[in-house]
Design an enzyme around this catalytic site. Structure first.
Site, PDB file in Angstrom:
ATOM      1  N   LYS A  52       0.712  -1.249   0.010  1.00 36.60           N
ATOM      2  CA  LYS A  52      -0.152   0.006   0.163  1.00 36.60           C
ATOM      3  C   LYS A  52       0.725   1.088   0.058  1.00 36.60           C
ATOM      4  CE  LYS A  52      -3.697  -2.301   2.415  1.00 36.60           C
ATOM      5  NZ  LYS A  52      -4.099  -3.699   3.292  1.00 36.60           N
ATOM      6  N   GLN A  96      -4.238  -1.666   9.710  1.00 33.25           N
ATOM      7  CA  GLN A  96      -3.883  -2.867   9.204  1.00 33.25           C
ATOM      8  C   GLN A  96      -4.185  -4.350  10.513  1.00 33.25           C
ATOM      9  OE1 GLN A  96      -2.941  -3.640   5.886  1.00 33.25           O
ATOM     10  NE2 GLN A  96      -3.996  -5.471   6.092  1.00 33.25           N
ATOM     11  N   ASP A 119     -10.607   3.283   4.690  1.00 35.64           N
ATOM     12  CA  ASP A 119     -10.867   1.900   4.857  1.00 35.64           C
ATOM     13  C   ASP A 119     -12.769   2.065   4.879  1.00 35.64           C
ATOM     14  OD1 ASP A 119      -9.418  -0.275   4.807  1.00 35.64           O
ATOM     15  OD2 ASP A 119      -9.192  -0.631   6.608  1.00 35.64           O
TER      16      ASP A 119
END
Ligand code: NAD
Length: 288
Positions: A52, A96, A119
């Site tokens: 990412k 994460q 997200d």
């Protein structure tokens, strides 16, 4: 021969857009800034967060990974997350997953402000998804939205079609159900307690698998009369018995029976990172 729904052309095309949008922001004095919290030493999580970061940097955004100790206390974790997400120069934050045991009961989705929740899991964003908010002023969960972008890119019709999703997780299955419903599909959400799964998949125009079982979905789940009609989207990222990366779908067995199918790797995976990046720029552009 089925169509191979690879994501590379989508990523290549959108990367140019991202670069242009990023340059525009920079000209206004804004550097899109993503901050990632990574806890512990999960190998896959390290790989995902590094990918990412690399992708964000490829179009000019800033991305830092805050690597926290596996045994960090709940208070220290919350303090760190608050510190990062309250920084006015930060436009997007995410944690994460998975988190270690002591943090697993935390509702992390609620700890990140909705406007930085790239997200797409904050209750504000999930409610907007649930209510099919047309203003497009919220963030959609990355993997399911990536799947929608893939279907759009390859001109796969959704409205009026029967979609079967396998897997009811918060990050893939459930938001996928909402996005497809909002796009006028008739959606069946299946899971580990679903009876006669093959009967349902055999009637589907679109099958989306997100279960995490290597090569689970084979030819016995595809109706022979549906040949050249069914579209199969494989969200799974697994390793087979030889240690090779594979999806939930047995590609070699299913591919000859369907109209189109995503490969693993090279299918849905890169689109998750792409959508995260699009969400980041959407967050940064809100302040211009
Ligand atoms: P999860 O691991 O939280 O849950 C698995 C789901 O599969 C559950 O809802 C369960 O009911 C269902 N399931 C398990 N066995 C089943 C069976 N035999 N029949 C029907 N349903 C069954 O799910 P997740 O976090 O969404 O992950 C699923 C897979 O997707 C994993 O391989 C994961 O690595 C992958 N994934 C990929 C991406 C990506 O970017 N491509 C993103 C997220 C997850």
């Amino acid at each position: 021969m089925s169509i191979n729904l690879i994501s590379k052309p989508i990523v290549d095309q959108e990367l140019e857009n991202l670069k242009n949008r990023c340059n525009k922001l920079k000209n206004s004095g804004i550097i899109p800034n993503l901050q990632v919290l990574l806890v512990g030493n999960n190998k896959a999580s390290k790989i995902y967060t590094n990918r990412k970061k690399k992708f964000c940097e490829s179009f000019g955004a800033k991305c830092d990974i805050h690597h926290l100790d596996e045994n960090i206390s709940v208070d220290d974790f919350i303090n760190e997350l608050n510190k990062i997400s309250s920084d006015k120069n930060v436009h997007g934050t995410f944690v994460q997953l998975p988190l270690p045991k002591q943090l697993s009961n935390l509702e992390v989705e609620k700890l990140i402000p909705a406007e930085k929740d790239v997200d797409g899991f904050h209750p504000f964003n999930l409610f907007a998804l649930l209510s099919d908010n047309k203003k497009n002023d919220y963030f959609k969960p990355c993997t399911p939205y990536g799947v929608m972008n893939l279907l759009k890119y390859y001109n796969i019709p959704i409205s009026g079609k029967n979609a079967v999703i396998i897997g009811r997780s918060m990050i893939v299955g459930k938001p996928m159900q909402m996005l497809l419903t909002n796009a006028n599909a008739t959606v069946t959400l299946c899971h580990s307690k679903t009876q006669n799964l093959a009967e349902l998949t055999k009637k589907a125009d679109i099958i989306i698998s997100a279960i995490g079982k290597p090569k689970f979905l084979n030819d016995t789940y595809i109706h022979p009369d549906q040949k050249n009609k069914t579209v199969v989207i494989d969200v799974g990222i697994n390793t087979d018995q030889d240690g090779n990366l594979c999806g939930d779908v047995d590609f070699d067995k299913v591919s000859p029976l369907v109209y189109a199918i995503t490969p693993v790797p090279g299918g849905v995976g890169p689109l998750t990172i792409l959508t995260l990046s699009q969400n980041l720029l959407q967050a940064a552009e809100k302040i211009i």
